[in-house]
Design a protein around this motif. Structure first.
Motif, mmCIF file in Angstrom:
data_model
loop_
_atom_site.group_PDB
_atom_site.id
_atom_site.type_symbol
_atom_site.label_atom_id
_atom_site.label_comp_id
_atom_site.label_asym_id
_atom_site.label_seq_id
_atom_site.Cartn_x
_atom_site.Cartn_y
_atom_site.Cartn_z
ATOM 1 N N ASP A 170 30.041 26.516 15.087
ATOM 2 C CA ASP A 170 30.678 25.982 16.298
ATOM 3 C C ASP A 170 31.145 27.084 17.237
ATOM 4 N N GLY A 171 30.335 28.126 17.359
ATOM 5 C CA GLY A 171 30.641 29.189 18.303
ATOM 6 C C GLY A 171 31.680 30.184 17.843
ATOM 7 N N VAL A 172 32.079 30.107 16.571
ATOM 8 C CA VAL A 172 33.071 31.042 16.024
ATOM 9 C C VAL A 172 32.420 31.844 14.903
ATOM 10 N N LEU A 173 32.463 33.148 15.033
ATOM 11 C CA LEU A 173 31.909 34.065 14.034
ATOM 12 C C LEU A 173 33.034 34.560 13.138
ATOM 13 N N ARG A 174 32.791 34.538 11.837
ATOM 14 C CA ARG A 174 33.814 34.974 10.883
ATOM 15 C C ARG A 174 33.224 35.973 9.902
ATOM 16 N N GLY A 175 34.099 36.766 9.308
ATOM 17 C CA GLY A 175 33.699 37.739 8.310
ATOM 18 C C GLY A 175 34.623 38.941 8.359
ATOM 19 N N PRO A 176 34.769 39.652 7.250
ATOM 20 C CA PRO A 176 35.709 40.781 7.202
ATOM 21 C C PRO A 176 35.331 41.896 8.173
ATOM 22 N N GLY A 177 36.274 42.235 9.034
ATOM 23 C CA GLY A 177 36.051 43.303 10.001
ATOM 24 C C GLY A 177 35.317 42.877 11.252
ATOM 25 N N CYS A 178 35.037 41.573 11.408
ATOM 26 C CA CYS A 178 34.215 41.143 12.541
ATOM 27 C C CYS A 178 34.874 41.428 13.882
ATOM 28 N N VAL A 179 36.182 41.158 13.998
ATOM 29 C CA VAL A 179 36.849 41.401 15.270
ATOM 30 C C VAL A 179 37.441 42.801 15.331
ATOM 31 N N ASP A 180 37.745 43.381 14.187
ATOM 32 C CA ASP A 180 38.319 44.730 14.121
ATOM 33 C C ASP A 180 37.466 45.611 13.216
ATOM 34 N N MET A 181 36.408 46.238 13.774
ATOM 35 C CA MET A 181 35.948 46.030 15.135
ATOM 36 C C MET A 181 34.426 46.043 15.219
ATOM 37 N N VAL A 182 33.779 45.390 14.249
ATOM 38 C CA VAL A 182 32.322 45.405 14.188
ATOM 39 C C VAL A 182 31.703 44.850 15.465
ATOM 40 N N ALA A 183 32.189 43.704 15.945
ATOM 41 C CA ALA A 183 31.585 43.089 17.123
ATOM 42 C C ALA A 183 31.745 43.977 18.351
ATOM 43 N N GLY A 184 32.906 44.608 18.504
ATOM 44 C CA GLY A 184 33.109 45.513 19.628
ATOM 45 C C GLY A 184 32.187 46.710 19.569
ATOM 46 N N LEU A 185 31.975 47.229 18.377
ATOM 47 C CA LEU A 185 31.070 48.355 18.206
ATOM 48 C C LEU A 185 29.654 47.975 18.622
ATOM 49 N N VAL A 186 29.198 46.806 18.186
ATOM 50 C CA VAL A 186 27.844 46.364 18.513
ATOM 51 C C VAL A 186 27.697 46.128 20.015
ATOM 52 N N LEU A 187 28.648 45.456 20.638
ATOM 53 C CA LEU A 187 28.500 45.189 22.071
ATOM 54 C C LEU A 187 28.548 46.489 22.877
ATOM 55 N N GLY A 188 29.270 47.485 22.376
ATOM 56 C CA GLY A 188 29.278 48.783 23.043
ATOM 57 C C GLY A 188 27.929 49.465 22.992
ATOM 58 N N LEU A 189 27.251 49.394 21.847
ATOM 59 C CA LEU A 189 25.912 49.970 21.734
ATOM 60 C C LEU A 189 24.938 49.258 22.666
ATOM 61 N N TYR A 190 25.033 47.934 22.744
ATOM 62 C CA TYR A 190 24.169 47.182 23.646
ATOM 63 C C TYR A 190 24.461 47.531 25.103
ATOM 64 N N ALA A 191 25.726 47.746 25.437
ATOM 65 C CA ALA A 191 26.094 48.088 26.809
ATOM 66 C C ALA A 191 25.453 49.406 27.229
ATOM 67 N N VAL A 192 25.524 50.414 26.372
ATOM 68 C CA VAL A 192 24.934 51.708 26.717
ATOM 69 C C VAL A 192 23.409 51.617 26.723
ATOM 70 N N ALA A 193 22.851 50.809 25.828
ATOM 71 C CA ALA A 193 21.397 50.629 25.813
ATOM 72 C C ALA A 193 20.887 50.040 27.114
ATOM 73 N N ALA A 194 21.727 49.331 27.857
ATOM 74 C CA ALA A 194 21.319 48.711 29.117
ATOM 75 C C ALA A 194 21.244 49.697 30.272
#
Length: 400
Positions: A102-126
């Motif tokens: 339902d649009g919510v991602l869960r898992g240990p470390g997901c918000v602190d800070m795996v998701a932020g790390l991934v979106l940062g890599l995608y941002a620079v890749a752009a």
């Protein structure tokens, strides 16, 4: 490229982003386990190579692996800062599995800070031109950055801005102010004696600790936003023995360096209350404050860019928790924190990420990075559009 096209690219990349977040969440990385951290660094490296086309430099300090990408031959203009360690012990996935429902991602470390790390890599890749961009991913942030602090400070020095990929504050607010952090350990030495036969011959470390806990607790100043919190405490060896030793930890949060120094002086001035007791205080300031002034200009730039991207108006928030952004601000680098995932529950059982917010966050980080990289930190004017261009092949971003 129009700003809405940039946002659409990240929306199209969302399935790939989620797969990469899953790869990192399921590669458990507790800060205290260097073997697990090595595997986590490998996983980040694989994702980074696919997106960025180049491997990072791997820097191992005190056994802890850190990753650094530097682009271009000139001086760094912008630092993207994240970490791949988490607070969760190995085996947590058994009770907290990776899940998207339902649009919510869960898992240990997901918000602190795996998701932020991934979106940062995608941002620079752009970004077609990444010259002047540095990405630093550390492995011991959750421990207070004992091996990486000097590295973080060195990479931030001289940059037009540091963009910290930590999770957003409540409701998606950027973190524009963080308290400074100090940590102490108070140790008491007493004298053991039989608690039933002759307790008067002992020096009770537990009683001395009680006096010191109350004294330390009184050092806080709510009007100034200073908290001084005794935390973990232990004393004694058996239930029928006057304790001969004990100690407790102290967590201090302060909005400015003057308050950090005041509390530090008071901690070092503590003296025993019981005759014969001895007291030792170790520790001190760990992170300087990230004062509001360090983020003012970057936040103003982010507001303009967010509006152009069609994102909701940005909000700022002052928070008590520390991050490596405290260090970048401490060396005088303009710093904007909380640019990572929107969600909540960091370090808690309900840790989660709101999936729908990921594309917008990635677009904002990309726009900020391009602006700082190419324009030296000047505030964008009406005719100045900070627009990243074509992403590399294999980045997962759909070309217009």
């Amino acid at each position: 490229m129009a700003d809405d096209a940039l946002l659409e690219r990240f929306r199209a990349a969302l399935p790939a982003m989620l797969a990469d977040i899953e790869a990192l969440v399921t590669c458990e990385s507790p800060s205290v386990d260097h073997t697990a951290l090595a595997a986590s660094a490998d996983a980040v490296t694989r994702i980074g190579i696919r997106l960025l086309g180049v491997a990072p430099e791997r820097i191992v300090l005190d056994g802890c692996p850190h990753l650094r990408w530097r682009f271009g031959d000139g001086p760094a203009r912008v630092l993207l800062l994240g970490h791949h360690d988490t607070v969760w012990p190995l085996g947590t996935l058994a009770t907290h599995p990776f899940d998207v429902t339902d649009g919510v991602l869960r898992g240990p470390g997901c918000v602190d800070m795996v998701a932020g790390l991934v979106l940062g890599l995608y941002a620079v890749a752009a970004l077609t031109d990444r010259s002047g961009v540095t990405i630093l991913v550390t492995g011991d942030e959750e421990l207070g950055s004992p091996s990486s602090r000097t590295l973080v400070e060195a990479e931030a020095a001289g940059c037009a801005g540091a963009l910290v990929l930590e999770a957003a504050a409540d409701g998606g607010a950027l973190k524009t102010e963080r308290k400074g952090v100090s940590r102490y350990r108070v140790e008491v030495t007493g004298l053991a004696a039989h608690a039933g036969l002759e307790p008067e011959r002992g020096v009770n470390a537990t009683v001395e600790l009680a006096h010191q806990v109350l004294a330390v607790n009184a050092l806080g100043d709510p009007d100034r936003g200073t908290t001084v919190t005794p935390t973990l405490v232990a004393a004694g060896t058996s239930t029928n023995t006057v304790p001969d030793a004990g100690g407790f930890a102290v967590d201090v949060r302060a909005r400015n360096a003057a308050e950090q120094h005041r509390v530090d002086a008071a901690m070092r001035a503590l003296t025993p209350v019981l005759p014969g007791a001895r007291l030792t205080v170790t520790g001190g300031p760990n992170r300087p404050p990230l004062a509001a002034g360090a983020s003012t200009e970057l936040f103003a730039i982010a507001e303009v860019l967010a509006a152009r991207l069609g994102l909701p108006p940005l909000r700022g928030a002052a928070v008590g928790g520390g991050s490596d952004g405290n260090f970048t601000a401490g060396v005088g680098t303009p710093t904007l924190d909380g640019l990572g995932a929107v969600g909540g529950g960091a370090h808690a059982d309900h840790e989660h990420v709101l999936v729908a917010e990921l594309p917008g966050r990635a677009a904002l980080v990309a726009a900020l990075t391009e602006h700082l990289r190419g324009r030296g930190g000047e505030r964008p004017g009406d005719g100045d559009r900070p627009t990243p261009t074509e992403p590399p092949a294999g980045s997962g971003l759909r070309r217009a």
